[in-house]
Structure formats: C-alpha cells, structure tokens
Design a protein around this motif. Structure first.
Motif, PDB file in Angstrom:
ATOM      1  N   GLY A 160      16.802   1.620  -2.614  1.00  0.00           N
ATOM      2  CA  GLY A 160      15.417   2.026  -2.371  1.00  0.00           C
ATOM      3  C   GLY A 160      15.404   3.291  -1.533  1.00  0.00           C
ATOM      4  N   TYR A 161      14.660   4.314  -1.985  1.00  0.00           N
ATOM      5  CA  TYR A 161      14.669   5.619  -1.317  1.00  0.00           C
ATOM      6  C   TYR A 161      13.245   6.043  -0.966  1.00  0.00           C
ATOM      7  CZ  TYR A 161      15.051  10.732  -0.890  1.00  0.00           C
ATOM      8  OH  TYR A 161      14.958  12.032  -0.459  1.00  0.00           O
ATOM      9  N   LEU A 162      13.040   6.374   0.314  1.00  0.00           N
ATOM     10  CA  LEU A 162      11.763   6.905   0.778  1.00  0.00           C
ATOM     11  C   LEU A 162      11.968   8.345   1.228  1.00  0.00           C
ATOM     12  CD1 LEU A 162       8.729   6.234   1.582  1.00  0.00           C
ATOM     13  CD2 LEU A 162       9.626   6.021   3.912  1.00  0.00           C
ATOM     14  N   PRO A 163      11.495   9.326   0.445  1.00  0.00           N
ATOM     15  CA  PRO A 163      11.616  10.718   0.880  1.00  0.00           C
ATOM     16  C   PRO A 163      10.571  11.052   1.940  1.00  0.00           C
ATOM     17  CG  PRO A 163      10.481  10.612  -1.228  1.00  0.00           C
ATOM     18  CD  PRO A 163      10.867   9.195  -0.868  1.00  0.00           C
ATOM     19  N   GLN A 164      10.708  12.217   2.552  1.00  0.00           N
ATOM     20  CA  GLN A 164       9.735  12.635   3.566  1.00  0.00           C
ATOM     21  C   GLN A 164       8.377  12.888   2.960  1.00  0.00           C
ATOM     22  OE1 GLN A 164      10.634  15.923   6.096  1.00  0.00           O
ATOM     23  NE2 GLN A 164      12.207  14.846   7.216  1.00  0.00           N
ATOM     24  N   ASP A 165       8.343  13.568   1.820  1.00  0.00           N
ATOM     25  CA  ASP A 165       7.079  13.933   1.190  1.00  0.00           C
ATOM     26  C   ASP A 165       6.771  12.973   0.058  1.00  0.00           C
ATOM     27  OD1 ASP A 165       6.813  16.183   2.848  1.00  0.00           O
ATOM     28  OD2 ASP A 165       8.103  17.360   1.525  1.00  0.00           O
ATOM     29  N   PRO A 166       5.472  12.641  -0.160  1.00  0.00           N
ATOM     30  CA  PRO A 166       5.121  11.744  -1.262  1.00  0.00           C
ATOM     31  C   PRO A 166       5.592  12.301  -2.594  1.00  0.00           C
ATOM     32  CG  PRO A 166       3.215  12.157   0.154  1.00  0.00           C
ATOM     33  CD  PRO A 166       4.288  13.120   0.569  1.00  0.00           C
ATOM     34  N   ARG A 167       6.176  11.452  -3.417  1.00  0.00           N
ATOM     35  CA  ARG A 167       6.633  11.888  -4.732  1.00  0.00           C
ATOM     36  C   ARG A 167       5.447  12.132  -5.655  1.00  0.00           C
ATOM     37  NH1 ARG A 167      11.349   7.397  -5.788  1.00  0.00           N
ATOM     38  NH2 ARG A 167      13.112   8.505  -4.881  1.00  0.00           N
ATOM     39  N   GLU A 168       5.620  13.118  -6.528  1.00  0.00           N
ATOM     40  CA  GLU A 168       4.626  13.309  -7.573  1.00  0.00           C
ATOM     41  C   GLU A 168       4.865  12.242  -8.631  1.00  0.00           C
ATOM     42  OE1 GLU A 168       2.098  15.373  -7.482  1.00  0.00           O
ATOM     43  OE2 GLU A 168       2.771  16.058  -5.519  1.00  0.00           O
ATOM     44  N   GLY A 169       3.831  11.847  -9.318  1.00  0.00           N
ATOM     45  CA  GLY A 169       3.949  10.835 -10.358  1.00  0.00           C
ATOM     46  C   GLY A 169       2.584  10.558 -10.939  1.00  0.00           C
ATOM     47  N   ASP A 170       2.441   9.418 -11.568  1.00  0.00           N
ATOM     48  CA  ASP A 170       1.162   9.048 -12.158  1.00  0.00           C
ATOM     49  C   ASP A 170       0.218   8.595 -11.045  1.00  0.00           C
ATOM     50  OD1 ASP A 170      -0.971   8.182 -13.606  1.00  0.00           O
ATOM     51  OD2 ASP A 170       0.129   6.691 -14.783  1.00  0.00           O
ATOM     52  N   LEU A 171      -0.694   9.483 -10.648  1.00  0.00           N
ATOM     53  CA  LEU A 171      -1.597   9.177  -9.534  1.00  0.00           C
ATOM     54  C   LEU A 171      -2.792   8.335  -9.966  1.00  0.00           C
ATOM     55  CD1 LEU A 171      -1.596  12.575  -7.584  1.00  0.00           C
ATOM     56  CD2 LEU A 171      -0.153  10.565  -7.267  1.00  0.00           C
ATOM     57  N   SER A 172      -2.858   8.001 -11.262  1.00  0.00           N
ATOM     58  CA  SER A 172      -3.949   7.121 -11.716  1.00  0.00           C
ATOM     59  C   SER A 172      -3.621   5.647 -11.474  1.00  0.00           C
ATOM     60  CB  SER A 172      -4.223   7.351 -13.202  1.00  0.00           C
ATOM     61  OG  SER A 172      -3.104   6.939 -13.989  1.00  0.00           O
ATOM     62  N   VAL A 173      -2.364   5.363 -11.095  1.00  0.00           N
ATOM     63  CA  VAL A 173      -1.930   3.979 -10.856  1.00  0.00           C
ATOM     64  C   VAL A 173      -2.640   3.426  -9.625  1.00  0.00           C
ATOM     65  CG1 VAL A 173       0.057   2.540 -10.246  1.00  0.00           C
ATOM     66  CG2 VAL A 173       0.303   4.385 -11.910  1.00  0.00           C
ATOM     67  N   ILE A 174      -3.062   2.156  -9.713  1.00  0.00           N
ATOM     68  CA  ILE A 174      -3.666   1.479  -8.564  1.00  0.00           C
ATOM     69  C   ILE A 174      -2.584   1.218  -7.520  1.00  0.00           C
ATOM     70  CG2 ILE A 174      -4.904  -0.591  -7.790  1.00  0.00           C
ATOM     71  CD1 ILE A 174      -6.537   1.285  -9.578  1.00  0.00           C
ATOM     72  N   ALA A 175      -2.916   1.399  -6.239  1.00  0.00           N
ATOM     73  CA  ALA A 175      -1.928   1.292  -5.170  1.00  0.00           C
ATOM     74  C   ALA A 175      -1.214  -0.057  -5.171  1.00  0.00           C
ATOM     75  CB  ALA A 175      -2.601   1.537  -3.824  1.00  0.00           C
ATOM     76  N   LYS A 176      -1.967  -1.135  -5.359  1.00  0.00           N
ATOM     77  CA  LYS A 176      -1.352  -2.469  -5.376  1.00  0.00           C
ATOM     78  C   LYS A 176      -0.329  -2.581  -6.502  1.00  0.00           C
ATOM     79  CE  LYS A 176      -2.415  -7.375  -5.998  1.00  0.00           C
ATOM     80  NZ  LYS A 176      -3.485  -8.372  -6.278  1.00  0.00           N
ATOM     81  N   ASP A 177      -0.674  -2.040  -7.688  1.00  0.00           N
ATOM     82  CA  ASP A 177       0.253  -2.103  -8.818  1.00  0.00           C
ATOM     83  C   ASP A 177       1.517  -1.289  -8.538  1.00  0.00           C
ATOM     84  OD1 ASP A 177      -1.477  -3.714 -10.166  1.00  0.00           O
ATOM     85  OD2 ASP A 177      -2.274  -2.146 -11.473  1.00  0.00           O
ATOM     86  N   ARG A 178       1.361  -0.182  -7.811  1.00  0.00           N
ATOM     87  CA  ARG A 178       2.526   0.628  -7.471  1.00  0.00           C
ATOM     88  C   ARG A 178       3.500  -0.173  -6.612  1.00  0.00           C
ATOM     89  NH1 ARG A 178       6.365   3.995  -8.847  1.00  0.00           N
ATOM     90  NH2 ARG A 178       7.216   5.145  -7.081  1.00  0.00           N
ATOM     91  N   VAL A 179       2.988  -0.949  -5.671  1.00  0.00           N
ATOM     92  CA  VAL A 179       3.853  -1.785  -4.824  1.00  0.00           C
ATOM     93  C   VAL A 179       4.522  -2.867  -5.664  1.00  0.00           C
ATOM     94  CG1 VAL A 179       3.936  -3.351  -2.850  1.00  0.00           C
ATOM     95  CG2 VAL A 179       2.472  -1.330  -2.761  1.00  0.00           C
TER      96      VAL A 179
END
Length: 542
Positions: free
Chosen positions: A65-84
């Motif tokens: 699992g990798y957490l970069p400093q800056d938010p990754r670009e990706g599909d921003l239409s995804v609901i936050a809960k679904d992303r988790v």
C-alpha cells in the motif's frame, strides 16, 4: 517483502543515492529521514514501483500500500466510500449485489429468477470471503478515525479538497492492511509519505496506534517526531552530502544518539587524516627540490591523496532557505472585502452568506472542522474558484498572493525556472536567480520539472513565487506542511516579520502563534470574533 539491490537514484544529473541495498520485511517499521531534497520521496516512489531507479534492481513480493504526498489523479467521479472499499474489491461486489437484487425483484420467469438467485449467492459468498459486512464496518471505523464524516464519504472525489482526497487514500491503504475479515494479521507493506498532513490531533493519535500495531512492513516519511518516536523500530537516514543511506536498527531516540556519535567520529577521523596528510604533503614538497628524491616525493603525495580519498565526507550543516515574505505593495485601508459568499458542491452545501473585510496589515485565522470549507473559502478569496452566490470586492491597490496546500499554483510539467519566471514576469533574470538561490535552487535543478520535486521543495518553490509577487494580502493554506524543522522555523519567522495582511488556514499551532492573529473566522457559519488564546486549542482539532 521489498528488496532493493545496488540502486542508484538521481534528480537530473545530481546523485541522490548510490549503490544502496535496502530491505523491508514484515515487522520492520522504518522511519525514512533526511533533509528536504535528500531523496526521501523519490526513494519511496521507487520502492513502491511508481518510479524506476537510475541503476540497480528492486523486487517486491506480497501486498503493498502506497500513499504519495500529493493526491493521485484518477477517476474523480468515484464516490469516496467506494474508493475506500475498492482496496479489497468490495465496492464492485456490492454494486453487483444491488443490481442483481433489483433484477430479482422484477423477474417473473422462474428459470431467469433461479439464475439471478444463484448469481446473488455466489456474489454473497465472495463478499463474505473478503470480510463481508464486518469489513465494511471496519472501513467505516477507519474513515471515522481519520475525520471522514459520512457526508464526505457520500460525495464524489471531484467535490473533495486535496486534503480530504488524501485522507480517503490513507483510509484506503489502511483498510487494505487491516486484519478485519481476513482471518490473520496483515502482511501488507505500507509505504506512506507524510501521513499526518491534513489530520487533526485525535486522528494523528489514532494513526500512531494503528501503525505501531501493524505487523506487516512499514516505511514512513514524516516530520512528526512524536509519530517517529512512538512507531519506528528502524531508521534509514539519507545523507545528501555523501549520497548514501545509513541504516540504524533501533528506535528513534537511540538513533538520534547513534547518528550524533557517527557524525562526531567522522569529523574526528577526517581531522586526524587531514593532519597526517598535511605532514606528508609538506614533506613531499621539501623532497621535490632534490632530483634524487622526486620519485619518493611523488609517492608520498599519492599516499596523502589516497588517505583523504578513503574518508567519508563530513556532513556539513544543512542549508536553510532564507524566507522573507515580500514588502507589501501600497494599498488602501481595506484591500479585500467579500459579501454573501456561498459555495456548494452538488447538493452538499459548504457555507452560505459569509461576509468579511481584510484590512491593511490585518492578521486573520480561519477555523472550522475538516470539511467546513476553510480551503474553499481561501480559494474563493484567491479567485481560484467562483462562488455560487456573493461577490469579492477588491480595494485600492489589492495584490493577492495565494499559497495552495496541494501546490496547485505550480505548473508541475514546467521547470523550476519556468515556474518562477511565470510568477514574476517583470523581474530581471539575475534577481530571480538570486531569489531562487536563497530558496536553495541553483544550477541544474533550475531545469528540473516541478512535478519531480519533493513536497518540501515544492513548498519552497511556491513560497519563492510569493516572495517575488510584492503581494499585500497573503492567503496561506497550510504553509508549513512538508517542511523540515529548520525550514518551518524560517516560514514562521517570515510570518512574524511580514507587514501586509495575512489570511491563514493551518493545523499548526506554532504558525498561529507566529502570526499573532487579531481575528478569527469560524466556518461553516462565517462567524467573526476577536482572537483569544482560547481558540488555540481548536487549531489542531479543526
């Protein structure tokens, strides 16, 4: 497990790390430390497989699992809960279960209904195998502990601030690494870069406990000394002077003592060697005068040079950027006003009807819980976004300087030089080069793309742009994030000295104390009050 063999890392032609051998195993909790620009973020990206080393080899086995400093670009239409939930594939299974359940309610053909029931049963089995509703509850618990309320989790990522998206990503990798529903302790290796950015005090305390109990491997970059002291059992020190990494198999406090002893030893060894080499060189110089002893003199000089070449370089004191915010341009009594500012994202109302007046030289802090709209209000004042209602009223001579917590004001595809030239197009080239030099940018680094800089370096570049602006109103959103202690002190000192107006958003109590604010704006209501020390305890909670 991660095994890096003889890796070499570079930033342009500058060698960050040479022939380093690194290993991360279950049970390792490693603090990756070094000054800003030493290569910590680059090292973590390479270990995570997000970048390639200049030389050497990196091998990975197991989950990561990798957490970069800056938010990754990706599909921003995804609901936050679904992303988790996507960390374990639960999001897609739940959607398929809902679709199948809806289809079952409409089917009348017995054969088709039997197929749908069979499909639902298989989906339910897969859902249970991945932890089922217990795993869903675990995800909700992690999100709550990271300050992600249900209303935030119900939103698309596109409506969240950079800090909120980053907390969603942190929740995602912690959920993937948590033990609920998987029947055993997780062996996931976590690589996390500045995880406490955008977290309040309670969330940081909870995170320390989570990481300390994690039995998989961990490599963490952090300027939070309390987190390092509480969590890590090993330390990797990236020495920018030598381009090497020193490995310490011990906790934080013992590491500090051991490194101090190592630096003292290196200085002593170099001093002794330089003294001996000096004697040899002096003797060689005397012998060169005689032709019969020329060969002996040359051999003696070579011995002296070899003696010095075999020494580690001593670590010079880290340079610190000389940060001074600009002399403010002349302006009227109230350079910036706002009336009735309102902002919503879809059906989510952030705040409504906010009025404020920023007087010349005034100091204002914006407080509010995570998600209350602090960054949004600052973006409206900086005209990075438009309000849904209300208006900004610029006063005479207004000149705004905006520092964005996610460095949105930087062009990540452009070089360091191109960024500062864009920030100050009318300033002479020599002055800009001198300015960048005070912020520790020089030589080939001026041609380096801003997107490849570390978080601390991006902060310094953004601050250099502010310094070149002669702004009379500074809008500062978490200006001390990603900075090492020495650079942070420089920023705080610059805040104390600045004569213009400042509107500040921060979780850093030290930044608020340095600002010595006169007023506070409380969101989402937009209530304005005189500053008092009673508000200071809310800063880390906000």
């Amino acid at each position: 497990m991660i095994t890096a063999t003889n890796i070499e890392l570079r930033a342009g032609s500058r060698i960050l790390l040479s022939e380093a051998n690194l290993r991360v195993q279950p049970g390792d909790r490693i603090g990756l430390v070094g000054r800003n620009g030493a290569g910590k973020t680059t090292s973590l990206r390479v270990l995570a497989g997000e970048g390639l080393p200049y030389g050497g080899d990196v091998r990975r086995t197991g989950e990561l699992g990798y957490l970069p400093q800056d938010p990754r670009e990706g599909d921003l239409s995804v609901i936050a809960k679904d992303r988790v939930l996507s960390a374990r594939g639960l999001d897609q299974i739940l959607r398929d279960m809902e679709k199948t359940q809806s289809a079952m309610a409409e089917l009348v053909d017995p054969k088709q209904l039997d197929k749908a029931v069979d499909r639902y049963g298989k989906l339910e089995d897969r859902f249970s195998a991945l932890g089922g509703y217990a795993a869903e509850s675990e995800a909700a618990r992690i999100c709550a502990n990271l300050g992600l309320a249900d209303r935030i989790l119900a939103q698309p990522l596109s409506t969240l601030s950079g800090g909120q998206r980053r907390r969603v990503e942190l929740a995602r990798i912690l959920f993937a690494a948590s033990e609920a529903g998987v029947g055993a302790k997780s062996s996931t290796i976590l690589l996390i870069d500045e995880p406490t950015n955008h977290l309040d005090a309670d969330s940081i305390s909870w995170l320390r406990g989570f990481l300390k109990s994690h039995e998989g491997g961990l490599v963490v970059i952090s300027h939070d000394v309390d987190l390092l002291d509480d969590v890590v059992n090993k330390v990797w020190f990236l020495d920018a002077t030598r381009g090497e990494v020193d490995l310490y198999n011990m906790g934080w406090k013992k590491y500090l003592e051991a490194r101090a002893a190592d630096e003292k030893r290196r200085r002593r060894e170099r001093a002794n060697a330089e003294k001996k080499a000096g004697v040899l060189m002096a003797q060689a110089d005397k012998m060169r005068a005689k032709a019969t002893k020329a060969v002996a003199a040359q051999n003696m000089a070579k011995r002296a040079e070899k003696m010095l070449a075999g020494l580690d370089e001593t670590r010079v004191a880290d340079k610190v950027a000389k940060i001074r915010f600009p002399e403010p341009a002349t302006c009227g009594k109230t350079p910036l006003m706002a009336e009735g500012l309102s902002k919503s994202y879809g059906s989510l109302e952030i705040f409504t009807g906010v009025d404020l007046a920023i007087d010349k030289g005034s100091r204002v802090v914006i407080l509010g819980l995570n998600g209350a709209g602090k960054t949004t209000l600052l973006r409206l004042l900086g005209q990075m976004e438009r309000p849904d209602a209300g208006s900004l009223i610029p006063g005479h001579g207004l000149k705004v300087g905006y520092f964005a917590q996610e460095h949105e004001t930087l062009d990540h595809g452009a070089s360091v030089w191109e960024n500062i030239r864009h920030a100050a197009p009318d300033t002479q080239e020599q002055q800009l080069r001198q300015l960048l030099g005070t912020f520790l940018f020089s030589g080939e680094q001026l041609d380096q793309p801003a997107g490849t800089l570390s978080g601390g370096e991006k902060t310094r570049l953004a601050l250099a742009g502010l310094v070149s602006s002669a702004a009379n109103v500074l809008l500062l959103d978490e200006p001390t994030n990603n900075l090492d202690p020495a650079s942070r002190e420089q920023v705080l000192d610059a805040l104390r000295r600045y004569q213009g107006a400042v509107v500040l958003v921060t979780h850093d109590p030290g930044a608020v104390e340095a600002l010595e604010p006169e007023r506070v704006i409380l969101l989402p209501d937009g209530t304005e009050d005189h500053w008092s020390a009673d508000y200071l305890e809310l800063v880390q909670l906000a």
